[in-house]
Write an enzyme that holds these catalytic residues in place. Structure first.
Site, PDB file in Angstrom:
ATOM      1  N   VAL A 191       0.813  -1.214   0.000  1.00 50.84           N
ATOM      2  CA  VAL A 191       0.000   0.000   0.000  1.00 50.84           C
ATOM      3  C   VAL A 191       0.849   1.269   0.000  1.00 50.84           C
ATOM      4  O   VAL A 191       0.328   2.352  -0.283  1.00 50.84           O
ATOM      5  CB  VAL A 191      -0.953  -0.007   1.218  1.00 50.84           C
ATOM      6  CG1 VAL A 191      -0.208   0.301   2.508  1.00 50.84           C
ATOM      7  CG2 VAL A 191      -2.112   0.955   1.028  1.00 50.84           C
ATOM      8  N   TYR A 192       2.137   1.167   0.288  1.00 53.86           N
ATOM      9  CA  TYR A 192       2.989   2.355   0.279  1.00 53.86           C
ATOM     10  C   TYR A 192       3.098   2.888  -1.148  1.00 53.86           C
ATOM     11  O   TYR A 192       3.746   2.292  -2.004  1.00 53.86           O
ATOM     12  CB  TYR A 192       4.387   2.043   0.812  1.00 53.86           C
ATOM     13  CG  TYR A 192       4.476   1.731   2.289  1.00 53.86           C
ATOM     14  CD1 TYR A 192       3.373   1.837   3.132  1.00 53.86           C
ATOM     15  CD2 TYR A 192       5.671   1.334   2.856  1.00 53.86           C
ATOM     16  CE1 TYR A 192       3.463   1.549   4.484  1.00 53.86           C
ATOM     17  CE2 TYR A 192       5.771   1.042   4.216  1.00 53.86           C
ATOM     18  CZ  TYR A 192       4.663   1.153   5.021  1.00 53.86           C
ATOM     19  OH  TYR A 192       4.758   0.855   6.359  1.00 53.86           O
ATOM     20  N   SER A 193       2.436   4.011  -1.378  1.00 54.77           N
ATOM     21  CA  SER A 193       2.408   4.638  -2.709  1.00 54.77           C
ATOM     22  C   SER A 193       1.949   3.648  -3.778  1.00 54.77           C
ATOM     23  O   SER A 193       2.423   3.664  -4.916  1.00 54.77           O
ATOM     24  CB  SER A 193       3.771   5.239  -3.071  1.00 54.77           C
ATOM     25  OG  SER A 193       4.125   6.236  -2.142  1.00 54.77           O
TER      26      SER A 193
END
Length: 344
Positions: free
Chosen positions: A61-63
């Site tokens: 989900v990071y970026s």
């Protein structure tokens, strides 16, 4: 570098690990954290590896996958020297199969993460959040298959409640599935809720803590001081609403003592805050982040020295809060406390 075993596993991890939330930053939260590209990421990883920091933490989900892609590019040619930890489970879109930890989503998400990371195995796969809609037996059976296939080596969780983690451990033991050996948790001098239930559970069950946001969502860097306005360039202007709640009066009481200890020890406020965590029970690794080389080198300065017992007590005292029920009797009343001594 000091290395510690991750929970009850045989996996050795560095006391400080590196979080890559700044890699490829995009969107209101991760864009505010930073937007480190592959070239800059490679330089930060150079410094980490030189210092013995070989565990790199990321999440799908990071970026929306950009962090994993940049990490994979930055580790090209030296994957064998690194441990990769990634997380799965939070929403990656609006579709029915874009969130959660169903068997189908776990299998698809791991394949996608392996591709972005340019690797054939994830050293530590963590469930980023508890999925109440998926039976634990389904989750654990899928993780068992992923471990047996060699695509995942160890498994853990993040942001679980005590009962959720304990139930999963019991199911895993009963069925011979891989046990969770890590719990990635929020823990800091201004966020000690981890200690009430999750720390005793971790110590009892061999689940090591990987600490996220050890500087209290950027509030324990030394830049925030009582009576002074928020620095103009602070990320808190854009990110405070995403992070854990903080009582400002208690925050500044803690910062005042951190500043005193920093002066006494010849260290920075951030280094003292990180050092306190490194000397707390059940902590396997503290995840540090950095947008640039200077920030990284400062955080690495938390290694190689210790706070005295008296200094630890001062920090324990100023950061203490009243325990919630059912824990407060065990802290207030002698009879309860004698039956349940606190972790040392």
């Amino acid at each position: 570098m000091e290395y510690r075993t991750l929970g009850a596993s045989a996996l050795e991890v560095p006391a400080l690990s590196f979080g890559t939330g700044t890699f490829g930053g995009a969107g209101p939260l991760f864009g505010a954290w930073g937007n480190t590209d592959a070239k800059a990421a490679r330089r930060l990883i150079d410094i980490c590896l030189e210092a013995g920091v070989n565990l790199f933490d990321t999440a799908d989900v990071y970026s929306l996958g950009a962090s994993e892609r940049v990490l994979g590019q930055a580790l090209a040619g030296r994957r064998a020297r690194a441990l990769i930890s990634t997380k799965i489970g939070l929403p990656m879109g609006d579709g029915a199969e874009d969130a959660g930890t169903s068997r189908r989503r776990l299998m698809n998400s791991v394949e996608a993460a392996l591709k972005r990371l340019a690797t054939d195995a994830i050293d530590l796969l963590q469930l980023h959040a508890f999925d109440a809609a998926t039976p634990m037996e389904e989750v654990l059976a899928a993780l068992d298959e992923l471990v047996r296939s060699g695509k995942v080596r160890y498994v853990g969780v993040s942001n679980f409640a005590g009962w959720q983690l304990m139930k999963a451990l019991s199911i895993a033991q009963r069925n011979g599935y891989p046990r969770y050996v890590a719990h990635q948790v929020y823990y800091s001098l201004i966020g000690r809720d981890y200690e009430w239930e999750l720390m005793p559970l971790g110590l009892d069950q061999g689940v090591g803590a990987l600490v996220w946001s050890p500087l209290g969502w950027g509030r324990l860097t030394g830049k925030l001081r009582r009576g002074a306005p928020l620095p103009e360039l602070s990320r808190l202007h854009d990110t405070a609403s995403f992070g854990p709640p903080v009582d400002e009066e208690r925050l500044f009481d803690v910062v005042d003592v951190l500043a005193e200890l920093a002066e006494e020890s010849g260290r920075s406020v951030a280094q003292v805050a990180l050092r306190w965590l490194l000397q707390r029970p059940s902590v396997s690794s503290v995840i540090i982040g950095a947008r640039n080389e200077a920030q990284l080198r400062e955080n690495l300065g938390a290694l190689g020295w210790c706070l005295s017992a008296e200094q630890m007590k001062r920090l324990d005292t100023v950061s203490a809060v009243e325990a919630p029920y059912p824990y407060f009797p065990y802290h207030r009343q002698e009879g309860f406390a004698r039956l349940n001594p606190p972790p040392v």
